[in-house]
Design a protein around this motif. Structure first.
Motif, PDB file in Angstrom:
ATOM      1  N   PHE A  68      81.165  33.357  82.293  1.00 60.16           N
ATOM      2  CA  PHE A  68      80.883  33.150  83.852  1.00 60.16           C
ATOM      3  C   PHE A  68      79.719  31.898  84.025  1.00 60.16           C
ATOM      4  CE2 PHE A  68      83.024  37.173  84.586  1.00 60.16           C
ATOM      5  CZ  PHE A  68      83.825  36.565  85.537  1.00 60.16           C
ATOM      6  N   TYR A  69      78.661  32.135  83.296  1.00 67.14           N
ATOM      7  CA  TYR A  69      77.712  31.128  83.490  1.00 67.14           C
ATOM      8  C   TYR A  69      78.331  29.526  83.027  1.00 67.14           C
ATOM      9  CZ  TYR A  69      74.647  35.226  83.106  1.00 67.14           C
ATOM     10  OH  TYR A  69      73.858  36.598  83.075  1.00 67.14           O
ATOM     11  N   GLU A  70      78.824  29.538  81.816  1.00 66.57           N
ATOM     12  CA  GLU A  70      79.202  28.379  81.411  1.00 66.57           C
ATOM     13  C   GLU A  70      80.556  27.754  82.380  1.00 66.57           C
ATOM     14  OE1 GLU A  70      81.622  26.242  77.699  1.00 66.57           O
ATOM     15  OE2 GLU A  70      81.203  28.357  77.607  1.00 66.57           O
ATOM     16  N   ASN A  71      81.409  28.678  82.724  1.00 65.25           N
ATOM     17  CA  ASN A  71      82.522  28.260  83.611  1.00 65.25           C
ATOM     18  C   ASN A  71      82.206  27.836  85.065  1.00 65.25           C
ATOM     19  OD1 ASN A  71      85.394  28.284  82.031  1.00 65.25           O
ATOM     20  ND2 ASN A  71      83.904  29.752  81.173  1.00 65.25           N
ATOM     21  N   LYS A 116      82.429  45.364  86.707  1.00 61.06           N
ATOM     22  CA  LYS A 116      83.669  45.520  86.978  1.00 61.06           C
ATOM     23  C   LYS A 116      84.356  44.898  88.085  1.00 61.06           C
ATOM     24  CE  LYS A 116      87.592  48.845  86.971  1.00 61.06           C
ATOM     25  NZ  LYS A 116      88.103  50.463  86.974  1.00 61.06           N
ATOM     26  N   ILE A 117      85.603  44.082  87.671  1.00 61.93           N
ATOM     27  CA  ILE A 117      85.993  43.146  88.763  1.00 61.93           C
ATOM     28  C   ILE A 117      87.589  43.979  89.190  1.00 61.93           C
ATOM     29  CG2 ILE A 117      86.901  41.155  89.411  1.00 61.93           C
ATOM     30  CD1 ILE A 117      85.105  39.975  87.191  1.00 61.93           C
ATOM     31  N   GLY A 118      87.798  44.223  90.421  1.00 62.64           N
ATOM     32  CA  GLY A 118      89.027  44.469  90.823  1.00 62.64           C
ATOM     33  C   GLY A 118      90.092  43.327  91.142  1.00 62.64           C
ATOM     34  N   ILE A 119      91.318  43.198  90.840  1.00 59.33           N
ATOM     35  CA  ILE A 119      92.117  42.252  91.065  1.00 59.33           C
ATOM     36  C   ILE A 119      93.341  42.708  91.727  1.00 59.33           C
ATOM     37  CG2 ILE A 119      93.423  40.523  89.964  1.00 59.33           C
ATOM     38  CD1 ILE A 119      90.631  40.102  89.269  1.00 59.33           C
ATOM     39  N   ASN A 127      75.689  34.268  91.101  1.00 62.06           N
ATOM     40  CA  ASN A 127      74.789  35.786  91.343  1.00 62.06           C
ATOM     41  C   ASN A 127      75.420  36.976  91.487  1.00 62.06           C
ATOM     42  OD1 ASN A 127      71.849  34.933  91.410  1.00 62.06           O
ATOM     43  ND2 ASN A 127      72.555  33.118  92.379  1.00 62.06           N
ATOM     44  N   VAL A 128      76.508  37.007  92.301  1.00 63.73           N
ATOM     45  CA  VAL A 128      77.510  38.173  92.412  1.00 63.73           C
ATOM     46  C   VAL A 128      78.044  38.458  91.014  1.00 63.73           C
ATOM     47  CG1 VAL A 128      79.733  39.071  93.341  1.00 63.73           C
ATOM     48  CG2 VAL A 128      78.008  37.881  94.870  1.00 63.73           C
ATOM     49  N   TYR A 129      78.681  37.541  90.346  1.00 61.02           N
ATOM     50  CA  TYR A 129      79.562  38.059  89.047  1.00 61.02           C
ATOM     51  C   TYR A 129      78.226  38.424  88.254  1.00 61.02           C
ATOM     52  CZ  TYR A 129      84.035  37.058  90.437  1.00 61.02           C
ATOM     53  OH  TYR A 129      85.211  37.321  91.190  1.00 61.02           O
ATOM     54  N   ASP A 130      77.346  38.003  88.385  1.00 57.48           N
ATOM     55  CA  ASP A 130      76.103  38.207  87.183  1.00 57.48           C
ATOM     56  C   ASP A 130      75.739  39.803  87.497  1.00 57.48           C
ATOM     57  OD1 ASP A 130      73.897  37.979  85.246  1.00 57.48           O
ATOM     58  OD2 ASP A 130      72.456  37.931  87.085  1.00 57.48           O
ATOM     59  N   ASN A 187      86.976  39.826  82.841  1.00 54.16           N
ATOM     60  CA  ASN A 187      86.073  40.732  81.860  1.00 54.16           C
ATOM     61  C   ASN A 187      84.578  40.309  82.566  1.00 54.16           C
ATOM     62  OD1 ASN A 187      84.386  41.884  80.114  1.00 54.16           O
ATOM     63  ND2 ASN A 187      85.015  40.293  78.478  1.00 54.16           N
ATOM     64  N   ALA A 188      84.024  41.101  83.515  1.00 50.39           N
ATOM     65  CA  ALA A 188      82.771  41.062  84.162  1.00 50.39           C
ATOM     66  C   ALA A 188      81.636  41.334  83.095  1.00 50.39           C
ATOM     67  CB  ALA A 188      82.808  42.013  85.238  1.00 50.39           C
TER      68      ALA A 188
END
Length: 336
Positions: free
Chosen positions: A151-154, A204-207, A197-200, A144-145
């Protein structure tokens, strides 16, 4: 060949016996329209000869020679600037991958118009004389982008793997957002900073759920060396994470909540390594720099807040003793 579909960037230093398997796995990809950029970072073990031998046989290989040992961060940046592919992938010089890895990632990115797509990976360890593979699968929340704070926390608390070599990135996405690596001579875990920085930036993330990349652990891994994972470089990493969080409007208490456990464990590890490597006087001088850094000391004090005591007592006894010694030797009045 027309413009390649994928540029694969491999910084090469002293890869030793691992380099040949690494390069063989890349040139054997089922996706043939690839560019392989080998950034030769002043190797002294003959890795350059192996790279040059592969380049002589495969015209898809581009060699870049560093004039000095720049380490992985700046070497990867040089690869990004030179890349001609629509997508960019990063590779460690001692790893290998499945032959269809880049084809699967590329097809997924193209089908769904993605800026980034990733696969799962395996860690390869040697236990006695046997190789053991341990798979890493990202937690479900990481798909879940839009949940940026997750993401920041993890990332800050080291709860998810922030590796970059199991991803494929659209080149224009990286360049337009000025997503580059920090200088790994002065900061460790620069890939985690790149990751956050990328995930920020992505929406959408492709898996690709397959386990396609093999990350090899061995005694000469650069990431284990104190020169890279020194106290100073680790402090720089946490300062960079803190700066990132503040730039996103995260309040100070939340910053501390995200960082404190990782800070204490990481700096205990660095301090232990310093004590094993150096004469006692030099090691203590390294460790003493922690007491002069306000951000770091705030984390040690935060650990002892009433609401965090359950976390404190779940740490290893040696880490508890270490954190207590650091805390009591630095009066709180000395911290801004």
């Amino acid at each position: 060949m027309e413009s390649p579909k994928v540029s694969i960037i491999v910084p090469v230093h002293n890869a030793g016996k691992y380099l040949e398997k690494c390069l063989t796995s890349i040139i054997s990809q089922t996706l043939k329209e690839i560019e392989i950029i080998l950034v030769l970072d002043c190797p002294t073990d003959g890795s350059n000869n192996i790279a040059e031998g592969f380049a002589a046989k495969d015209k898809r290989i581009v060699l870049i020679y560093n004039n000095e040992n720049l380490h992985t961060g700046i070497s990867r940046n040089k690869g990004i600037e030179a890349a001609k592919g629509k997508y960019i992938g990063f590779f460690d010089h001692d790893d290998y991958c499945e032959s269809n890895m880049y084809e699967l990632l590329y097809e997924k990115a193209e089908e769904e118009c993605l800026d980034i797509v990733r696969c799962n990976f395996l860690c390869v360890y040697k236990v006695k004389s046997e190789c053991v593979e341990e798979g890493y699968k990202y937690p479900d929340n990481s798909t879940n982008a839009t949940d940026k704070e997750w993401f920041y926390e993890n990332v800050c608390s080291d709860k998810i793997s922030c590796v970059i070599w199991n991803h494929l990135y659209k080149a224009d996405f990286l360049k337009q957002n000025k997503l580059y690596f920090l200088d790994s001579r002065t900061i460790c875990s620069e890939d985690s900073i790149f990751f956050i920085n990328v995930y920020d930036k992505i929406e959408k993330i492709g898996i690709v759920p397959d386990f396609l990349y093999y990350h090899v652990f061995h005694s000469s891994n650069t990431g284990k060396a104190y020169a890279y994972r020194s106290i100073k470089n680790r402090v720089s990493f946490f300062e960079e994470l803190h700066k990132f969080l503040k730039s996103k409007g995260i309040n100070e208490d939340t910053c501390n909540t995200f960082l404190f456990k990782n800070v204490v464990r990481s700096l205990y590890s660095a301090s232990r390594q310093a004590l094993l490597l150096f004469p006692l006087k030099k090691a203590l001088k390294e460790i003493n720099t922690l007491r002069k850094n306000n951000l770091i000391m705030k984390q040690f004090y935060f650990l002892y807040k009433k609401e965090n005591l359950s976390t404190l007592f779940r740490l290893k006894p040696t880490i508890i003793i270490f954190s207590l010694l650091i805390r009591v030797s630095t009066p709180k009045k000395n911290i801004d």
